[in-house]
Scaffold this motif. Sequence first.
Motif, PDB file in Angstrom:
ATOM      1  N   GLY A   1       0.783  -1.224   0.000  1.00 26.79           N
ATOM      2  CA  GLY A   1       0.000   0.000   0.000  1.00 26.79           C
ATOM      3  C   GLY A   1       0.812   1.270   0.000  1.00 26.79           C
ATOM      4  N   ILE A   2       2.100   1.177  -0.296  1.00 27.92           N
ATOM      5  CA  ILE A   2       2.962   2.358  -0.335  1.00 27.92           C
ATOM      6  C   ILE A   2       2.913   2.952  -1.736  1.00 27.92           C
ATOM      7  N   ASP A   3       2.545   4.226  -1.840  1.00 28.95           N
ATOM      8  CA  ASP A   3       2.508   4.912  -3.130  1.00 28.95           C
ATOM      9  C   ASP A   3       3.909   5.455  -3.422  1.00 28.95           C
ATOM     10  N   VAL A   4       4.622   4.796  -4.314  1.00 32.59           N
ATOM     11  CA  VAL A   4       5.991   5.178  -4.637  1.00 32.59           C
ATOM     12  C   VAL A   4       6.005   5.908  -5.970  1.00 32.59           C
ATOM     13  N   LYS A   5       6.506   7.122  -5.971  1.00 32.50           N
ATOM     14  CA  LYS A   5       6.612   7.903  -7.201  1.00 32.50           C
ATOM     15  C   LYS A   5       8.007   7.727  -7.794  1.00 32.50           C
ATOM     16  N   GLN A   6       8.081   7.576  -9.083  1.00 33.71           N
ATOM     17  CA  GLN A   6       9.384   7.496  -9.736  1.00 33.71           C
ATOM     18  C   GLN A   6       9.908   8.911  -9.958  1.00 33.71           C
ATOM     19  N   ALA A   7      10.984   9.241  -9.290  1.00 36.15           N
ATOM     20  CA  ALA A   7      11.570  10.575  -9.389  1.00 36.15           C
ATOM     21  C   ALA A   7      13.001  10.508  -8.887  1.00 36.15           C
ATOM     22  N   ALA A   8      13.843  11.372  -9.437  1.00 39.33           N
ATOM     23  CA  ALA A   8      15.234  11.477  -9.017  1.00 39.33           C
ATOM     24  C   ALA A   8      15.487  12.920  -8.584  1.00 39.33           C
ATOM     25  N   PRO A   9      15.066  13.275  -7.386  1.00 33.32           N
ATOM     26  CA  PRO A   9      15.156  14.677  -6.967  1.00 33.32           C
ATOM     27  C   PRO A   9      16.594  15.125  -6.761  1.00 33.32           C
ATOM     28  N   THR A  10      16.828  16.395  -7.057  1.00 31.74           N
ATOM     29  CA  THR A  10      18.099  17.003  -6.666  1.00 31.74           C
ATOM     30  C   THR A  10      18.015  17.330  -5.183  1.00 31.74           C
ATOM     31  N   ALA A  11      19.133  17.730  -4.613  1.00 27.28           N
ATOM     32  CA  ALA A  11      19.142  18.095  -3.197  1.00 27.28           C
ATOM     33  C   ALA A  11      18.207  19.269  -2.944  1.00 27.28           C
ATOM     34  N   GLU A  12      18.212  20.267  -3.844  1.00 28.25           N
ATOM     35  CA  GLU A  12      17.355  21.442  -3.680  1.00 28.25           C
ATOM     36  C   GLU A  12      15.883  21.053  -3.728  1.00 28.25           C
ATOM     37  N   GLU A  13      15.532  20.154  -4.650  1.00 29.20           N
ATOM     38  CA  GLU A  13      14.153  19.718  -4.785  1.00 29.20           C
ATOM     39  C   GLU A  13      13.699  18.943  -3.555  1.00 29.20           C
ATOM     40  N   LEU A  14      14.580  18.139  -3.022  1.00 29.69           N
ATOM     41  CA  LEU A  14      14.228  17.364  -1.838  1.00 29.69           C
ATOM     42  C   LEU A  14      13.998  18.284  -0.639  1.00 29.69           C
ATOM     43  N   VAL A  15      14.866  19.301  -0.491  1.00 32.20           N
ATOM     44  CA  VAL A  15      14.696  20.250   0.617  1.00 32.20           C
ATOM     45  C   VAL A  15      13.360  20.983   0.495  1.00 32.20           C
ATOM     46  N   ARG A  16      13.015  21.414  -0.717  1.00 36.51           N
ATOM     47  CA  ARG A  16      11.752  22.113  -0.914  1.00 36.51           C
ATOM     48  C   ARG A  16      10.556  21.195  -0.632  1.00 36.51           C
ATOM     49  N   ALA A  17      10.688  19.920  -1.023  1.00 33.44           N
ATOM     50  CA  ALA A  17       9.578  18.981  -0.824  1.00 33.44           C
ATOM     51  C   ALA A  17       9.340  18.691   0.650  1.00 33.44           C
ATOM     52  N   CYS A  18      10.383  18.865   1.481  1.00 29.24           N
ATOM     53  CA  CYS A  18      10.241  18.617   2.918  1.00 29.24           C
ATOM     54  C   CYS A  18       9.685  19.826   3.663  1.00 29.24           C
ATOM     55  N   ALA A  19       9.617  20.979   2.980  1.00 28.74           N
ATOM     56  CA  ALA A  19       9.161  22.202   3.639  1.00 28.74           C
ATOM     57  C   ALA A  19       7.757  22.029   4.186  1.00 28.74           C
ATOM     58  N   GLY A  20       7.500  22.730   5.263  1.00 30.26           N
ATOM     59  CA  GLY A  20       6.188  22.636   5.887  1.00 30.26           C
ATOM     60  C   GLY A  20       6.066  21.460   6.819  1.00 30.26           C
ATOM     61  N   GLY A  21       7.192  20.943   7.271  1.00 33.11           N
ATOM     62  CA  GLY A  21       7.177  19.843   8.228  1.00 33.11           C
ATOM     63  C   GLY A  21       6.862  18.497   7.625  1.00 33.11           C
ATOM     64  N   ARG A  22       7.042  18.358   6.310  1.00 31.51           N
ATOM     65  CA  ARG A  22       6.722  17.097   5.639  1.00 31.51           C
ATOM     66  C   ARG A  22       7.900  16.128   5.725  1.00 31.51           C
TER      67      ARG A  22
ATOM     68  N   ARG B   1      25.003  11.452  -5.909  1.00 31.46           N
ATOM     69  CA  ARG B   1      24.671  12.797  -6.357  1.00 31.46           C
ATOM     70  C   ARG B   1      23.793  13.505  -5.335  1.00 31.46           C
ATOM     71  N   LEU B   2      22.811  12.789  -4.826  1.00 33.84           N
ATOM     72  CA  LEU B   2      21.883  13.382  -3.874  1.00 33.84           C
ATOM     73  C   LEU B   2      22.556  13.660  -2.534  1.00 33.84           C
ATOM     74  N   THR B   3      23.299  12.685  -2.022  1.00 33.24           N
ATOM     75  CA  THR B   3      23.925  12.872  -0.712  1.00 33.24           C
ATOM     76  C   THR B   3      24.993  13.949  -0.740  1.00 33.24           C
ATOM     77  N   ASP B   4      25.761  14.012  -1.838  1.00 31.48           N
ATOM     78  CA  ASP B   4      26.762  15.077  -1.949  1.00 31.48           C
ATOM     79  C   ASP B   4      26.083  16.444  -2.024  1.00 31.48           C
ATOM     80  N   GLY B   5      24.959  16.496  -2.755  1.00 30.31           N
ATOM     81  CA  GLY B   5      24.233  17.752  -2.860  1.00 30.31           C
ATOM     82  C   GLY B   5      23.680  18.207  -1.524  1.00 30.31           C
ATOM     83  N   LEU B   6      23.152  17.281  -0.736  1.00 32.61           N
ATOM     84  CA  LEU B   6      22.640  17.632   0.582  1.00 32.61           C
ATOM     85  C   LEU B   6      23.759  18.105   1.498  1.00 32.61           C
ATOM     86  N   ALA B   7      24.891  17.461   1.416  1.00 35.27           N
ATOM     87  CA  ALA B   7      26.031  17.887   2.230  1.00 35.27           C
ATOM     88  C   ALA B   7      26.479  19.289   1.837  1.00 35.27           C
ATOM     89  N   ARG B   8      26.463  19.558   0.550  1.00 33.89           N
ATOM     90  CA  ARG B   8      26.868  20.891   0.073  1.00 33.89           C
ATOM     91  C   ARG B   8      25.891  21.954   0.552  1.00 33.89           C
TER      92      ARG B   8
END
Length: 350
Positions: free
Chosen positions: A67-88, A101-108
Amino acid sequence: MNEIETTDGPAVEPDGNGPGRAVLLTTSHRVAPGLLSWPAWQALHGADEVVCADATHPQLPYLREAGIDVKQAAPTAEELVRACAGGRTVLVVATAEGDRRLTDGLARLAGSGRVPMPDLELLPGSYDLPGARLLDLVQVMDRIRVECPWSSRQTHQGLAKYAIEEAYELVEAIEATGNNGNNGNAGTAEDGASDELREELGDVLLQVVFHARIAEEAEDGTAFSVDDVAAGIVDKLVHRHPHVFGEDTASTPEEVKEHWLRTKAQEKQRTSVTEGVPLGQPALALTAKLASRVRTAGLDVPLPTGDGIGYDLLAMAVRAEAEGTDPEAALRAAARAYRDAVREAEAPGA
C-alpha cells in the motif's frame, strides 16, 4: 501538499511549519526483496511522500503491495529540501549503489548555510547477512560462464590442475602466516601474509563455485548446483557433530574426533581403512594419512621392508606421524631453509 518537482531551481526559503525530514532508505540487494526492518516499514507508512529513481528497483513491487505509493523521481538536493518544507517527511528509496549525487548535494547545501535543512536520516532497511557476498560470487560466475570465451569452454577435467595449484598456494600462504614471528618487521609481514591468505582462500573458493557452475549444465541426470554442494556439506557437518546439534557430549578434541570417525564410518560403510585415501596426493602426505588411519583403527601392521630410499622414507614418515609431526610440512620447512641457503650462496661476495 508540496510534492517533489521535476524541474531544477535554486534553493528557496521554505515556508510552513519547519523544514521537515528527509529519509534515505538503503536496502541490500543480497537480501530477498520485501524483507525490511520494522523501522523501515514504519518510516515508509509514515512518510508524506515516497520516491525512487529506479523503476526496476526490486523492492518496488513489495512496497506497492503493502500500500505504499511510490513515485518514480530522481530529486536534486534542492528539490528534496523544498519537498520537505512545511514539516513534511519525504523518504527516498535508494538504489543498491546509493545516490552519491543526492547525498553530496545535501552535504553541500548543509554546509552553505543558505537554507534551513530538514532533519536528514540514513535508514538501513535491510542488512547483509554473514556470507551474503557469496551470492555476488555466484552471480559473477554465472555471467562469466556465459559471456567469457575461455570460461565458457572449461570442463571439470580441464580445471582439475588449477584446483591442485590453488590448494598448494593456499598451503604456502598458511605456512607463511605461521612464520611471521621470524621476521623483524612482524607487523608488516603479518599484514601481508594475512592479505595473501585471504586471496588464496578466494582462489580456492572460486574453484568450488566454478566446478559447481559447470555441473549445473550436465544433461545426463547428474546435474547439481552450488546450493546442492552447500546443502551437502551442511548436512554432513550437522550429522558429524552430534555433540553440537544433537544430544551427545564432547569436552575434548579427542572426543570430537571419535564422534567424527564413528559417524563417518557409519556413513561410508567401508571395508578397509585405506578406502577414501587419495593415492594421487604427495607421497609423504599419503604415507602419513595411511599411518594415521592404521593408528586410529588400532591395527598392528608391520612396515614393509625392502632396499632403497623409498622404504627409508616410508619409515621416517610413519615415525613422524606417530610423533605428531606432519612429514610433508616438515620437509617443506626444511626445503625452504635449503632454498634460503642457496640464495645466500648465490649472493654477490658470498
